[in-house]
Design an enzyme around this catalytic site. Structure first.
Site, PDB file in Angstrom:
ATOM      1  N   SER A   1       0.816  -1.220   0.000  1.00 57.40           N
ATOM      2  CA  SER A   1       0.000   0.000   0.000  1.00 57.40           C
ATOM      3  C   SER A   1       0.843   1.260   0.000  1.00 57.40           C
ATOM      4  CB  SER A   1      -0.926  -0.001   1.225  1.00 57.40           C
ATOM      5  OG  SER A   1      -2.037  -0.818   1.005  1.00 57.40           O
TER       6      SER A   1
ATOM      7  N   ALA B   1       3.259   2.379   7.316  1.00 54.70           N
ATOM      8  CA  ALA B   1       3.540   1.119   8.026  1.00 54.70           C
ATOM      9  C   ALA B   1       3.654  -0.027   7.028  1.00 54.70           C
ATOM     10  CB  ALA B   1       2.442   0.833   9.042  1.00 54.70           C
TER      11      ALA B   1
ATOM     12  N   GLU C   1     -13.479   3.633  -0.560  1.00 56.26           N
ATOM     13  CA  GLU C   1     -12.806   2.862   0.488  1.00 56.26           C
ATOM     14  C   GLU C   1     -13.694   2.681   1.712  1.00 56.26           C
ATOM     15  OE1 GLU C   1      -9.037   2.067   0.481  1.00 56.26           O
ATOM     16  OE2 GLU C   1      -9.058   2.393  -1.675  1.00 56.26           O
TER      17      GLU C   1
ATOM     18  N   ARG D   1      -7.276   7.927  -2.192  1.00 53.75           N
ATOM     19  CA  ARG D   1      -7.991   6.665  -2.413  1.00 53.75           C
ATOM     20  C   ARG D   1      -9.515   6.802  -2.473  1.00 53.75           C
ATOM     21  NH1 ARG D   1      -4.224   2.493   1.137  1.00 53.75           N
ATOM     22  NH2 ARG D   1      -6.057   1.157   0.953  1.00 53.75           N
TER      23      ARG D   1
ATOM     24  N   HIS E   1      -6.230   7.120   4.746  1.00 55.12           N
ATOM     25  CA  HIS E   1      -7.681   7.167   4.959  1.00 55.12           C
ATOM     26  C   HIS E   1      -7.961   8.263   5.996  1.00 55.12           C
ATOM     27  CE1 HIS E   1      -7.922   2.622   3.883  1.00 55.12           C
ATOM     28  NE2 HIS E   1      -8.370   3.324   2.863  1.00 55.12           N
TER      29      HIS E   1
ATOM     30  N   ASN F   1       0.800  -3.202   9.466  1.00 57.58           N
ATOM     31  CA  ASN F   1       0.332  -3.008   8.093  1.00 57.58           C
ATOM     32  C   ASN F   1      -0.545  -1.756   7.978  1.00 57.58           C
ATOM     33  OD1 ASN F   1       1.185  -4.588   5.947  1.00 57.58           O
ATOM     34  ND2 ASN F   1      -0.048  -6.354   6.548  1.00 57.58           N
TER      35      ASN F   1
ATOM     36  N   CYS G   1      -9.635   0.530  12.108  1.00 59.52           N
ATOM     37  CA  CYS G   1      -9.604  -0.101  10.774  1.00 59.52           C
ATOM     38  C   CYS G   1     -10.229  -1.487  10.821  1.00 59.52           C
ATOM     39  CB  CYS G   1      -8.174  -0.287  10.290  1.00 59.52           C
ATOM     40  SG  CYS G   1      -7.254   1.228  10.109  1.00 59.52           S
TER      41      CYS G   1
HETATM   42  O1  SUG Z   1      -5.531  -0.548   2.807  1.00 59.31           O
HETATM   43  N1  SUG Z   1      -2.983  -2.164   4.568  1.00 59.31           N
HETATM   44  C1  SUG Z   1      -4.316  -1.604   4.558  1.00 59.31           C
HETATM   45  C2  SUG Z   1      -4.633  -0.970   5.881  1.00 59.31           C
HETATM   46  C3  SUG Z   1      -6.065  -0.529   5.970  1.00 59.31           C
HETATM   47  C4  SUG Z   1      -6.350   0.309   7.152  1.00 59.31           C
HETATM   48  N2  SUG Z   1      -7.723   0.687   7.180  1.00 59.31           N
HETATM   49  C5  SUG Z   1      -8.197   1.866   7.599  1.00 59.31           C
HETATM   50  N3  SUG Z   1      -7.444   2.913   7.774  1.00 59.31           N
HETATM   51  N4  SUG Z   1      -9.470   1.984   7.770  1.00 59.31           N
HETATM   52  C6  SUG Z   1      -4.462  -0.602   3.409  1.00 59.31           C
HETATM   53  O2  SUG Z   1      -3.525   0.145   3.155  1.00 59.31           O
HETATM   54  C7  SUG Z   1      -1.151  -3.511   3.668  1.00 59.31           C
HETATM   55  C8  SUG Z   1      -0.965  -4.877   3.041  1.00 59.31           C
HETATM   56  C9  SUG Z   1       0.473  -5.232   2.797  1.00 59.31           C
HETATM   57  O3  SUG Z   1       1.284  -4.317   2.567  1.00 59.31           O
HETATM   58  O4  SUG Z   1       0.796  -6.451   2.828  1.00 59.31           O
HETATM   59  C10 SUG Z   1      -2.583  -3.024   3.598  1.00 59.31           C
HETATM   60  O5  SUG Z   1      -3.321  -3.369   2.706  1.00 59.31           O
END
Ligand code: SUG
Length: 419
Positions: A24, A29, A164, A196, A232, A344, A350
């Protein structure tokens, strides 16, 4: 007598393929932890412990289930399969459906023209690894919210308009069962990181849900927040009932937004964190806004269920302690350990989708109590991989252990229809 409307938090159970693939862009992170060893069992159990803590607070708790990963149907559409997918394999294997705040946008019955609760599954088209989540999510929403007297479940907004879900949507109201002001936060492209949520997607969701145009606000996220890693809106703001807890730099034009909000909901209380107290960088590192802001039963005020990482940043924790020591509506801090998800970019907020509705209208297979969480935890303990290293990740092909683990869970919950 009208049915009692309560807020239910539906948490995504972390799937057995949980890993760190760095997928992402704009989620610091995710990219920063790419290639780290993941611990799917610990990740899922951390999520269960969070749900137990919420039950102990007297909250109503639901679940959403992991999707089938690798996603063979998606790979087949791309004319490949899990043994030959190459660069597509991590995208087909992500456990990203755990972040249920991105599952859908929800408008409770009090806000909609037809008096039903409307849910629109999010298309998540901006990130390839998340763009194929919606069919699996939609199948679950159609089961959980099958009662057509109470719910309308919509398919995704068509591409290219990225949606999203609830991560970019806030609802403010006197109390959960009262009509709300719904706030749709969108981003404008042009920065280093993707925006997004597309404004057209937000507008389409508001129209299909039949919201009163005067009580649906469209608010631009600040480019500064996206550039700092707020991929987000729920990374820099959270709302509950008449309280908005927000960072000073969350929105492009906060004066306009706050004015509109005060006009529609004069009792709104805006708890704004100034940048000179907590910088955007500290807010994103500590994830203090990615908290569940919840109303405790019996008039005990509101609690902020936040990641334990927030305790680690001294300035942030001191500011929060001063906040709850004051006379404001937020009275309690409840840190929870969701470190595997946090690595992540997924904090407590989330991991959950909020639905305000009559719990009796929900398919009970998607609601949990302590006993059901015990059953789920037992399946996770027995079948989820303990850890996945970057060297073995990518060599797992169809990953039969993960597929079987998920099947065991669905069977244990009488949800084999989702296999
Ligand atoms: O969409 N991370 C998710 C985290 C989502 C967090 N959700 C909210 N903020 N509501 C994303 O970025 C990382 C997957 C990876 O790198 O393996 C990931 O998809």
């Amino acid at each position: 007598m009208p049915a009692p409307l309560v807020e239910i938090n539906f948490d995504g159970i972390v799937g057995p393929t949980h890993n760190y693939a760095g997928l992402s862009l704009g989620n610091l992170a995710s990219t920063g932890n790419a290639g780290k060893v993941s611990r799917p069992r610990a990740a899922a159990l951390q999520g269960i412990a969070k749900m137990r803590a919420n039950l102990a607070l007297g909250l109503t708790q639901g679940i959403l289930l992991p999707h089938r990963r690798p996603d063979n149907a998606w790979l087949a559409d791309l004319a490949t399969d899990a043994t030959q997918a190459g660069a597509l394999w991590p995208l087909a294997t992500s456990a990203s459906a755990m972040w249920a705040a991105n599952a859908a946008t929800v408008s409770p019955a009090t806000d909609t023209e037809d008096g039903r609760c409307h849910l629109s599954v999010a298309n998540l088209v901006t990130m390839p690894h998340r763009s194929h989540e919606w069919p699996g999510t939609l199948a679950q929403l159609r089961l959980a919210f099958a009662d057509e007297r109470a719910f309308t479940v919509h398919g995704p907004v068509p591409p290219p308009f990225g949606d999203e879900g609830a991560a970019n949507h806030m609802r403010l109201c006197e109390h959960h069962a009262a009509p709300g002001v719904e706030v749709f936060v969108y981003g404008e492209p042009g920065g280093a990181f993707p925006a997004r949520q597309h404004a057209q997607a937000s507008a389409a969701v508001a129209r299909r849900h039949g919201l009163d145009p005067a009580r649906a606000l469209f608010v631009q996220q600040s480019a500064q927040a996206i550039a700092a890693g707020a991929f987000h809106n729920d990374v820099v703001a959270v709302a509950n009932e008449r309280v908005l807890f927000v960072h000073e730099h969350a929105f492009a034009d906060k004066t306009r937004f706050f004015g509109q909000l005060r006009k529609q909901l004069p009792s709104v209380e805006i708890v704004e964190v100034p940048a000179d107290a907590i910088s955007l960088a500290d807010a994103i590192a500590s994830y203090l806004f990615n908290a569940q802001l919840v109303t405790l039963p019996d008039g005990a005020g509101m609690a902020l269920i936040l990641p334990s990482e927030a305790q680690a940043v001294g300035r942030v924790w001191a500011w929060l302690e001063a906040l709850v020591a004051g006379n404001g509506p937020i009275r309690r801090l409840v840190p929870v350990d969701v470190r595997e998800s946090m690595a992540n970019g997924g904090g407590p907020a989330c991991l959950r989708l909020r639905v305000v509705c009559d719990p009796a209208a929900v398919d009970p297979r998607f609601l949990v109590d302590e006993a059901k969480l015990d059953r789920i935890a037992a399946v996770i303990e027995a079948h989820w991989p303990e850890q996945v290293s970057p060297t073995e990740f990518g060599t797992l092909g169809d990953w039969p252990q993960a597929v079987a683990a998920r099947t065991r869970l669905l069977e244990a919950l009488d949800l084999a229809a989702l296999i």
